[in-house]
Design an enzyme around this catalytic site. Structure first.
Site, short mmCIF file in Angstrom:
data_model
loop_
_atom_site.label_atom_id
_atom_site.label_comp_id
_atom_site.label_asym_id
_atom_site.label_seq_id
_atom_site.Cartn_x
_atom_site.Cartn_y
_atom_site.Cartn_z
N GLY A 34 24.66 10.06 -30.90
CA GLY A 34 24.14 11.01 -29.72
C GLY A 34 24.64 9.92 -28.34
O GLY A 34 24.60 10.84 -27.28
N ALA A 35 24.71 8.74 -28.30
CA ALA A 35 25.21 8.12 -27.20
C ALA A 35 26.61 8.47 -26.60
O ALA A 35 26.76 8.45 -25.37
CB ALA A 35 25.13 6.75 -27.35
N GLY A 83 0.83 -1.22 -0.05
CA GLY A 83 0.11 0.04 -0.01
C GLY A 83 0.91 1.11 -0.06
O GLY A 83 1.97 1.21 -0.74
N GLY A 84 0.51 2.29 0.56
CA GLY A 84 1.17 3.75 0.55
C GLY A 84 2.43 3.50 1.41
O GLY A 84 3.29 4.39 0.87
#
Length: 645
Positions: A403-404, A168-169
Site C-alpha cells: 500500500g505504501a 490562548g485563542g
C-alpha cells in the site's frame, strides 16, 4: 508650530511605540521591535505603514487614560525581492502587544487588502493575548482574523512568524496559515499556559517545554521552521517567499538557471547499496538533482522519515516529497503521512509541480500506529495526491512495497509520469516476506530435504519475477526504467512536457478529507519509545482498573457494615493516638483503610507508569467512594507529592 511640524512630531512619538525603556527591555530579551523586524523582512525603504494613528476606544478599567500608540500593532505593505507583500507586526512594547478591537481591525484590513490584490500576507506575532479590558470585543476581533485566514487559505500564501508569546485563542490563526516560523528560545505557543496546567492537572512544565520552538518543530508538528534569532528567521521567510507565487492564479517566479539541464550525475549510478536493507541519504539524491544543489527544507525536524522540500529545476519551483531511508527505513507512519499530505495540498493550491522520490518498505507496523489512526492519516496522503491537479512526476529508486507504493503516488493515484531506476523493487512485499506467506511455497520448503537452500532459491526466484521494475513497466504502470545518472535530465524534460497540463475535478462544494485524529499527535509513550512503551502503558492501565475494582469492593463492604467491630475499635484507638493525621472527612481509619490505601498507592504507581498523575487517581477513587475517606491528609499529601511526570 505649523501643521507639518505637528504631523512630524506626532509620527515620531508614535514610531517609538511603548517608549525607550520598553524598547530597551525588548532588546534585553534578544528580541527586535515590531518596526525593526519589518525593516529586515522588506526590501530597503519599501515598507509603507498604514493606520499609524489608530487608537482604541475602550473606557473600562481606566483604559481611557492609557495611550497605546498604533494600538499595539504595525501594519502595512512593501516589497520582498520586488514583489508586493502585506504584513502586520504586533508591538510587544505597547501593552504587551495585546489584541483589542481596533488592533484586530487593523490586521483584518491588511488581510482584506492582501486578498484583493492577490499578494502574500506575513504576520509577525508577539502578543500576550486578548486585551482583557475590552472583553468580548477582543474575542470578536480574533474571530474576524480566523475567518479571513480561512477564506484566504489556498488563495494567497499566509505565513505566521511567532517571535514572542502566542497564547490562548491567538494560536489558531497561525495554525490555519500555510507556514509557521518560530524563533528559538524567545517564542512560545500554547492554548493554556504552565500555570493553568499546574492548577488543573498538577503537572509542572516550563513555557519552553510546553510550547517552545523546538517542541513545536520536533514533537507537535505545529511549526514548520525554526530560526536562532529574529534576523535569521525573517531571512528564512524571505527565502520561502521566493519559492511561492503571489496567489493561486499565478505560478512561482522562475529564476535564471546556470546549472546545465542536461547535466549527467554518474554518482547516482552507485548511490543505492547492494544490500537492500542498507540505508543511504536521500538528501544526497535531492542535492544532485536540484539546480546548484540547493533545497529549502520544510519541517526538517519533524517526521524525519519523510522529506518535504522545495527545489528549483531549470529555475522553476518544484515541491519534493521523498522517503528518507536513513530514518526508520523510510517507512510511512502517522506523522510522515500528515507532513506529506499538508505539503502536497499546499503545492497543489499554489500551482507548484510535485516530484516524488520513492523508497518505501511499507507503513510502519505496531499497535501505537493502529491505535493512533494510521488508516485515517495514511488516507489523507492518498487523498491529497488524488485531488492534486498539478504536474506529478514519480521516480522509484528502490523499494516500493504494498500500500505504501500506492501511497507514494503511483500511476493510479494520478502520477503523470512514473520512472524507475534499475534498482527498483515494485511488489506487494519483500521477497523473504512473500516466501513466508505464499502457502504452496511454505509447504514446499517445509517438506524439502534442505529447507534453507530451497528457501534461498525461492527468494531468488521471487526477486527475479517480481522484485524489479520490469514487470510493472511491462504492464504500463512504469513509463520508463531509466539510468540514475540521467534522472535530472529526465525529470526536467517531463515537467517541461507537463507545463501545459490542464485537469479539472468534478464540480462540488468541497471534498471530505479523511478525519484528523481526536488528538492529532501520538501519545507521549509512542512519541518517545514506540510500541513497547505503548504496550506497557496498556498493562499499567489494566492493573489500575483491577486495583480500583479491588478498592471498590473493599469500600462497599465497609459502607454496607461488613467491617468487624474489632476493626472499628482498632480504628478509634489509632485515630486517638494520631490526632495530627486527622482524615479529610469524618470516616475513621481502620486496618481495612490501610489495605485500601496500599491498593491506592499501587494504583497510583500503575497510573503514573501509564503517563497519568496521582491527582487523577484521587479523583477517580473519590467518585467511587463517595463520602468515605480512604486516607489521612498527610497520606494524601504524600501521594500527591510523589507524582512523576
Amino acid at each position: 508650530m505649523n501643521k507639518l511640524e505637528q504631523l512630524r512630531e506626532k509620527k515620531e512619538k508614535l514610531l517609538l511605540g511603548g517608549g525607550e525603556k520598553r524598547i530597551e527591555a525588548q532588546h534585553a530579551k534578544g528580541k527586535l521591535t515590531a518596526r525593526e523586524r519589518l525593516e529586515i523582512l522588506f526590501d530597503k525603504d519599501s515598507f509603507v505603514e498604514m493606520d499609524v494613528f489608530v487608537k482604541h476606544r475602550c473606557n473600562n478599567f481606566g483604559m481611557d487614560e492609557k495611550e497605546m500608540p498604533s494600538d499595539g500593532v504595525v501594519t502595512g505593505y512593501g516589497q520582498v525581492e520586488g514583489r508586493l507583500v502585506f504584513a502586520f507586526a504586533q508591538d510587544f512594547t505597547v501593552s504587551g502587544g495585546s489584541l483589542g478591537e481596533y488592533h484586530a481591525e487593523k490586521i483584518v484590513k491588511i488581510q482584506n487588502m492582501a486578498l484583493k490584490m492577490g499578494a502574500p500576507v506575513v504576520g509577525l506575532q508577539d502578543s500576550g493575548g486578548a486585551r482583557v479590558e475590552e472583553g468580548v470585543a477582543a474575542l470578536s476581533g480574533f474571530g474576524k482574523i480566523f475567518y479571513n485566514n480561512t477564506i484566504s487559505s489556498g488563495v494567497i500564501p499566509q505565513i505566521s512568524v511567532i517571535m514572542g508569546p502566542c497564547a490562548g485563542g491567538a494560536v489558531y490563526s497561525p495554525a490555519i496559515t500555510d507556514y509557521v516560523f518560530m524563533v528559538d528560545k524567545t517564542s512560545q505557543m500554547f492554548i493554556t499556559g504552565p500555570e493553568v496546567i499546574k492548577t488543573v492537572t498538577g503537572e509542572v512544565v516550563t513555557a519552553e517545554q510546553l510550547g517552545g520552538a523546538m517542541t513545536h518543530n520536533t514533537i507537535s508538528g505545529v511549526a514548520h521552521f525554526i530560526g536562532k534569532d529574529d534576523t535569521e528567521t525573517l531571512m528564512m521567510v524571505r527565502e520561502l517567499l521566493s519559492y511561492m507565487p503571489s496567489n493561486n492564479m499565478e505560478t512561482a517566479p522562475v529564476y535564471a538557471c546556470t546549472d546545465d539541464i542536461n547535466r549527467m550525475i554518474p554518482e547516482l549510478n552507485e548511490i543505492i547499496p547492494d544490500n537492500p536493507n542498507k540505508a543511504y541519504d536521500m538528501y544526497e539524491v535531492i542535492t544532485k538533482i536540484a539546480d546548484d544543489g540547493k533545497y529549502f527544507d520544510v519541517m526538517p525536524h519533524f517526521a524525519k522519515n519523510m522529506i518535504t522540500c522545495y527545489i528549483r529545476l531549470d529555475g522553476a519551483t518544484v515541491g519534493v516529497i521523498a522517503n528518507q531511508p536513513k530514518v526508520g527505513a523510510g517507512c510511512l507512519d502517522i506523522d510522515a503521512s500528515d507532513k506529506a499530505a499538508r505539503f502536497i495540498r499546499r503545492c497543489d493550491a499554489f500551482n507548484i509541480p510535485l516530484l516524488t522520490l520513492e523508497d518505501v518498505p511499507g507503513f510502519l507496523p505496531g499497535t501505537g500506529q493502529e491505535y493512533g489512526g494510521i488508516i485515517r492519516h495514511g488516507a489523507k496522503m492518498l487523498y491529497a495526491y488524488c485531488e492534486a491537479t498539478v504536474p506529478k512526476v514519480t521516480v522509484v529508486l528502490r523499494k516500493a512495497y504494498g500500500g505504501a507504493y500506492i501511497g507514494m503516488c503511483n500511476k493510479e493515484l494520478g502520477a503523470d509520469m512514473v520512472m524507475a531506476w534499475p534498482t527498483a523493487q515494485i511488489a506487494v512485499m519483500g521477497a523473504s516476506g512473500a516466501v513466508n506467506i505464499i502457502s504452496s511455497v511454505k509447504k514446499e520448503i517445509k517438506e524439502a530435504d534442505d529447507p534453507d537452500a530451497l528457501r534461498a532459491e525461492k527468494i531468488a526466484e521471487y526477486e527475479e519475477k517480481f522484485n524489479n521494475p520490469y514487470v510493472a513497466a511491462g504492464l504500463g504502470y512504469v513509463d520508463d526504467v531509466i539510468e540514475p545518472a540521467t534522472t535530472r535530465q529526465r525529470i526536467i524534460s517531463a515537467l517541461d512536457m507537463l507545463s501545459t497540463k490542464r485537469e479539472s475535478l468534478p464540480s462540488k462544494k468541497h471534498g471530505n478529507i479523511p478525519d484528523p485524529a481526536l488528538f492529532d499527535s501520538l501519545s507521549f509513550g509512542e512519541k518517545m519509545t514506540g510500541s513497547l512503551v505503548t504496550m506497557l502503558m496498556g498493562l499499567g492501565t489494566t492493573f489500575l482498573i483491577l486495583c480500583l475494582l479491588w478498592a471498590f469492593v473493599a469500600i462497599m463492604g465497609k459502607v454496607m457494615g461488613v467491617a468487624s467491630k474489632g476493626d472499628k475499635a482498632s480504628a478509634k484507638t489509632e485515630a486517638a493516638a494520631a490526632p495530627s493525621a486527622a482524615p479529610v472527612a469524618a470516616a475513621p481509619v481502620s486496618n481495612d483503610d490501610e489495605v485500601i490505601a496500599a491498593v491506592i498507592a499501587a494504583a497510583i504507581a500503575a497510573y503514573q507508569g501509564s503517563g497519568g498523575t496521582s491527582n487523577l487517581v484521587v479523583r477517580k477513587i473519590s467518585r467511587i467512594s463517595g463520602e468515605t475517606t480512604l486516607w489521612t491528609n498527610a497520606a494524601r499529601e504524600d501521594c500527591i507529592a510523589s507524582r512523576k511526570f
